[in-house]
Design a protein around this motif. Structure first.
Motif, PDB file in Angstrom:
ATOM      1  N   LEU A 127       0.829  -1.215   0.000  1.00  0.00           N
ATOM      2  CA  LEU A 127       0.000   0.000   0.000  1.00  0.00           C
ATOM      3  C   LEU A 127       0.858   1.259   0.000  1.00  0.00           C
ATOM      4  O   LEU A 127       0.536   2.239  -0.686  1.00  0.00           O
ATOM      5  N   GLU A 128       1.966   1.236   0.737  1.00  0.00           N
ATOM      6  CA  GLU A 128       2.843   2.409   0.771  1.00  0.00           C
ATOM      7  C   GLU A 128       3.483   2.648  -0.589  1.00  0.00           C
ATOM      8  O   GLU A 128       3.588   3.794  -1.046  1.00  0.00           O
ATOM      9  N   TYR A 129       3.878   1.572  -1.263  1.00  0.00           N
ATOM     10  CA  TYR A 129       4.472   1.721  -2.598  1.00  0.00           C
ATOM     11  C   TYR A 129       3.445   2.254  -3.584  1.00  0.00           C
ATOM     12  O   TYR A 129       3.744   3.153  -4.390  1.00  0.00           O
ATOM     13  N   LEU A 130       2.228   1.724  -3.544  1.00  0.00           N
ATOM     14  CA  LEU A 130       1.175   2.198  -4.444  1.00  0.00           C
ATOM     15  C   LEU A 130       0.827   3.663  -4.167  1.00  0.00           C
ATOM     16  O   LEU A 130       0.527   4.426  -5.102  1.00  0.00           O
ATOM     17  N   ALA A 131       0.875   4.068  -2.902  1.00  0.00           N
ATOM     18  CA  ALA A 131       0.597   5.469  -2.567  1.00  0.00           C
ATOM     19  C   ALA A 131       1.660   6.380  -3.157  1.00  0.00           C
ATOM     20  O   ALA A 131       1.346   7.451  -3.710  1.00  0.00           O
ATOM     21  N   ARG A 132       2.935   5.990  -3.059  1.00  0.00           N
ATOM     22  CA  ARG A 132       4.007   6.801  -3.652  1.00  0.00           C
ATOM     23  C   ARG A 132       3.893   6.844  -5.167  1.00  0.00           C
ATOM     24  O   ARG A 132       4.171   7.869  -5.782  1.00  0.00           O
TER      25      ARG A 132
END
Length: 213
Positions: A59-64
């Motif tokens: 989720l953090e990678y997709l947010a970035r």
């Protein structure tokens, strides 16, 4: 605030949580591998911790990626982030970098460049070697024809592989174990190259300073 500014703000905010999640993921995997006699309840708990922390990475990678102005450029230049998201056992490659960024944000005193490279390379080697030992031990301990039967054997194998020594007395026989071994070989060469290069640079700088005095 433009997208790039929001991306930088997001990364700074997320770093402490990602660092904690990385250690938690490694701890959960280690417990599941090294403690085979876990009760069903604890086994389910640690599996849940593994899944939740992995979901945090995704989720953090997709947010970035969503916050980036140029997503193709993001994918092209942040390829290591994608790899450690898909293969979270490689998180040690990012743990040290995240820790360094957090220290710089707090204006902590920093070591000289060569010393930092050697220190971070050492820490990365320890964490990555531990993760590789867990992965290989998990697959090899019950494999037919395997010669890695204990976690100590796996640690010995990881040390000889990371240092590119390769005694050959402990070798993986399973497909995933061999994939881990190949990856560790390449990483070992890169890490040793970084240490040798930094040490050589430090020696040259010292000799140059001595020659100027």
């Amino acid at each position: 605030m433009d997208r790039e500014a929001r991306l930088r703000a997001w990364e700074q905010t997320a770093q402490p949580y990602l660092l904690a999640a990385s250690f938690l993921y490694l701890a959960s995997y280690a417990v599941r591998v090294l403690v085979p006699g876990l009760s069903p309840g604890w086994q389910t708990w640690w599996e849940l911790v593994t899944v939740v922390t992995w979901s945090v990475f995704v989720l953090e990678y997709l947010a970035r990626l969503a916050l980036s102005n140029d997503r193709r450029r993001f994918l092209r230049t942040r390829w290591l982030d994608l790899i450690v998201t898909v293969l979270p056992l490689l998180r040690p490659l990012r743990i040290v970098d995240m820790h360094d960024r957090m220290l710089r944000r707090r204006d902590r005193p920093r070591l000289a460049l060569e010393a930092r490279v050697m220190a971070y390379t050492g820490l990365t080697s320890l964490l990555l070697g531990f993760a590789a030992s867990l992965a290989v031990y998990h697959d090899e301990r019950t494999a037919p024809g395997a010669n890695i039967h204990t976690f100590g054997d796996a640690v010995w194998w990881a040390c000889s592989t990371l240092t590119t020594t390769g005694y050959g007395d402990a070798t993986p026989v399973t497909p995933r174990g061999r994939v881990v071994a190949v990856a560790l070989m390449f990483v070992g060469v890169a890490l040793i190259g970084a240490v040798v290069g930094s040490f050589s640079s430090w020696l040259l700088r010292r000799f140059r300073q001595d020659g100027e005095t």
